[in-house]
Scaffold this active site. Sequence first.
Site, PDB file in Angstrom:
ATOM      1  N   LYS A   1      56.752  34.829 -20.271  1.00 42.62           N
ATOM      2  CA  LYS A   1      56.999  33.777 -19.161  1.00 42.62           C
ATOM      3  C   LYS A   1      57.642  33.468 -18.272  1.00 42.62           C
ATOM      4  O   LYS A   1      57.856  33.783 -16.991  1.00 42.62           O
ATOM      5  CB  LYS A   1      56.795  32.396 -19.538  1.00 42.62           C
ATOM      6  CG  LYS A   1      55.056  31.930 -19.916  1.00 42.62           C
ATOM      7  CD  LYS A   1      54.626  30.976 -20.140  1.00 42.62           C
ATOM      8  CE  LYS A   1      53.591  30.303 -21.153  1.00 42.62           C
ATOM      9  NZ  LYS A   1      53.350  29.349 -21.635  1.00 42.62           N
TER      10      LYS A   1
ATOM     11  N   LYS B   1      38.387  42.587 -27.029  1.00 45.59           N
ATOM     12  CA  LYS B   1      38.183  41.465 -26.802  1.00 45.59           C
ATOM     13  C   LYS B   1      37.773  40.526 -25.592  1.00 45.59           C
ATOM     14  O   LYS B   1      38.173  40.945 -24.128  1.00 45.59           O
ATOM     15  CB  LYS B   1      39.210  40.606 -26.875  1.00 45.59           C
ATOM     16  CG  LYS B   1      40.114  39.945 -26.750  1.00 45.59           C
ATOM     17  CD  LYS B   1      41.819  38.986 -27.695  1.00 45.59           C
ATOM     18  CE  LYS B   1      41.418  37.430 -27.084  1.00 45.59           C
ATOM     19  NZ  LYS B   1      42.592  37.142 -26.056  1.00 45.59           N
TER      20      LYS B   1
ATOM     21  N   LYS C   1      39.611  36.670 -20.324  1.00 45.28           N
ATOM     22  CA  LYS C   1      39.806  36.256 -18.445  1.00 45.28           C
ATOM     23  C   LYS C   1      41.360  37.295 -18.094  1.00 45.28           C
ATOM     24  O   LYS C   1      40.976  37.661 -17.214  1.00 45.28           O
ATOM     25  CB  LYS C   1      39.632  35.009 -18.219  1.00 45.28           C
ATOM     26  CG  LYS C   1      40.951  34.292 -19.042  1.00 45.28           C
ATOM     27  CD  LYS C   1      40.793  32.611 -17.966  1.00 45.28           C
ATOM     28  CE  LYS C   1      42.677  32.007 -18.033  1.00 45.28           C
ATOM     29  NZ  LYS C   1      43.170  31.830 -16.543  1.00 45.28           N
TER      30      LYS C   1
END
Length: 331
Positions: free
Chosen positions: A111, A194, A197
């Site tokens: 992140k 897979k 989103k």
Amino acid sequence: METVLSGIRSTGNLHLGNYFGAIKNFIKMQHENRCYFFIADYHSLTTHPTPEDLHQNVKQVLVEYLAAGIDPEVATLYIQSDVPEVAELYLLLSMNAYMGELERCTTFKEKARKQPDNINAGLLTYPVLMAADILIHKAHKVPVGKDQEQHLEMARTFGNRFNRLYKTDYFPEPVAFNFGVELIKIPGLDGSTKMGKSEGEGNAIYLADDEKVIRKKIMRAVSDSGPTEMNQPKSQPIENLFNIMNVVSSPDTVAHFEALYNKCEIRYGDMKKQLAEDVIAFTAPLRERILEIGADDAYLSKVARMGAEKARESASKTIKEVREIIGFKPF
Ligand code: TRP
């Protein structure tokens, strides 16, 4: 009875992959365990959503879980920020979470790389908050995907460290919960294995998608130029279409297109048309419920209040006991 707890990201609508991968199991599980399902909206602040987006995302998740069949009378379904006890436990646990281990966490590093202009302390202490979520209800089992296993390991570390520091066995060790069955994995429409989103536009079919959108996405799904020999092995994109068909269509329909494929007579356009209709038939009742529940503010407010009340009952008991263990005593 064991306590199972699941934290739900408050971003992103549910897609078919979520439905078959987790939700269906949650629905079943809620009758067999003491289940806590909560929407992790404190966690979502690490990316600084606008107040409108924050609220809208939480609502959407709540609505979709209810529509999918989580029963708020059976399970405890709540919003994380409605339970301030979680924030207190987070503060207490943070006192024995170490910089080094937090900085080494893979998700933190990832992140930090993704949002270099916003490496806030909440991002660093994300695993501490997640440990608080789990330990506040003394959960035994936590259904998590692979990407969350390190966080769960840290929750065990923090719980055990607390126990050692205060010479107690107060917190049980939470373990990852896999549903004891082979998870049904729904592939994407873009040829990848897979549905998700993050895989890009058009890859996922959302429970809230309307008929037109579903038809468009499926008709545009990646395929190939067709088999050229009898019984030819399928390419990944074609395998994917058959896999989705397997979960939404009748066995006869699947067998029909299998046979055409094996005879090299398949027309993918026909198969996709059929698949789209079967997906629509499958998701239509869910979408109807999503629209219905989404418009019922009084019901949502009741559900949230009831969830918060049940969650706080368990959470405040833990906080009271933890405070005593630590040595906070009234004069
Ligand atoms: N970190 C989890 C995710 O990204 C969400 C989450 C927050 C969670 N707190 C939790 C999951 C506690 C399980 C238990 O999916």
